[in-house]
Design an enzyme around this catalytic site. Structure first.
Site, short mmCIF file in Angstrom:
data_model
loop_
_atom_site.label_atom_id
_atom_site.label_comp_id
_atom_site.label_asym_id
_atom_site.label_seq_id
_atom_site.Cartn_x
_atom_site.Cartn_y
_atom_site.Cartn_z
N ASN A 122 6.47 9.19 -3.90
CA ASN A 122 7.50 10.22 -3.96
C ASN A 122 7.65 10.87 -5.33
O ASN A 122 8.35 11.86 -5.45
CB ASN A 122 8.85 9.63 -3.53
CG ASN A 122 9.25 8.43 -4.37
OD1 ASN A 122 8.43 7.59 -4.70
ND2 ASN A 122 10.52 8.34 -4.70
N SER A 166 -1.38 -0.29 8.29
CA SER A 166 -1.28 -0.98 7.01
C SER A 166 -2.01 -0.23 5.90
O SER A 166 -2.99 0.46 6.15
CB SER A 166 -1.86 -2.38 7.13
OG SER A 166 -1.11 -3.15 8.03
N ARG A 195 18.05 -0.26 -2.20
CA ARG A 195 18.63 0.37 -3.38
C ARG A 195 19.64 1.46 -3.01
O ARG A 195 19.77 1.82 -1.84
CB ARG A 195 17.50 0.93 -4.24
CG ARG A 195 16.66 -0.20 -4.86
CD ARG A 195 15.44 0.29 -5.58
NE ARG A 195 15.75 1.25 -6.63
CZ ARG A 195 14.82 1.97 -7.24
NH1 ARG A 195 13.54 1.85 -6.92
NH2 ARG A 195 15.16 2.83 -8.18
N HIS A 232 6.87 -5.94 6.11
CA HIS A 232 6.53 -6.62 4.86
C HIS A 232 5.72 -5.74 3.92
O HIS A 232 4.99 -4.85 4.34
CB HIS A 232 5.77 -7.92 5.11
CG HIS A 232 4.79 -7.86 6.22
ND1 HIS A 232 5.08 -8.33 7.47
CD2 HIS A 232 3.54 -7.38 6.28
CE1 HIS A 232 4.03 -8.14 8.25
NE2 HIS A 232 3.09 -7.56 7.56
#
Length: 166
Positions: A97, A116, A44, A74
């Site tokens: 955030n 993970s 983005r 991933h």
């Protein structure tokens, strides 16, 4: 540079030797040389990837910089973060955030390994060469060169009955 099928790129700088795999969306971002993005990745606006960064399948990056040779292979969200070089962000890791009113930054210094399913609750800094164990929720700064974890004790409720449709 290689851009595969079904990608959307808008106002993007793409470095030499970078590959964008199918179904990836990149907007208002800068990708360094020899990066691998996707498939199904989203980069983005206001994101900058250093050289040789890997943003894998179902990874979203927003308003973040990611240093050379770092990777999120991933199922991760990296938003409002500064990520150093040679960082490994494990599957299911997210930067938390937004507190409902304001956005905060996460800082991940060089050579960090994040296991993970880790949540990094900003504002927080993960210092150089730190390791975070899988399943951790990090709400305080992580010291350099140390292993940090936050795991709950597994408990089994004997005799518990699953609710049934009436």
């Amino acid at each position: 540079m290689t851009i595969n099928a079904h990608c959307v790129l808008k106002d993007v700088e793409v470095g030499e030797g970078t590959t964008i795999a199918p179904f990836s969306h990149v907007e208002n971002a800068r990708l360094g040389a020899r990066c691998r993005v996707g498939p199904f990745a989203r980069v983005r606006p206001a994101s900058v990837l250093g050289d040789e960064v890997h943003i894998g399948n179902f990874v979203e990056v927003k308003a973040s910089s990611i240093g050379e040779r770092s990777k999120a292979n991933h199922l991760a969200y990296v938003g409002d973060a500064t990520v150093g070089r040679d960082v490994n962000i494990g599957a299911g890791t997210i930067t938390c955030n937004y507190d409902g009113a304001n956005k905060h930054r996460t800082i991940i210094e060089d050579e960090v390994h994040i296991g993970s399913d880790t949540q990094l609750v900003a504002p927080v800094t993960v210092h150089r060469e730190a390791t975070i164990a899988a399943g951790a929720t990090i709400t305080k700064d992580v010291p350099a060169g140390e292993l940090t974890l936050s795991q709950n004790k597994q408990v089994t409720i004997t005799g518990w009955q699953r609710p049934r449709k009436g």
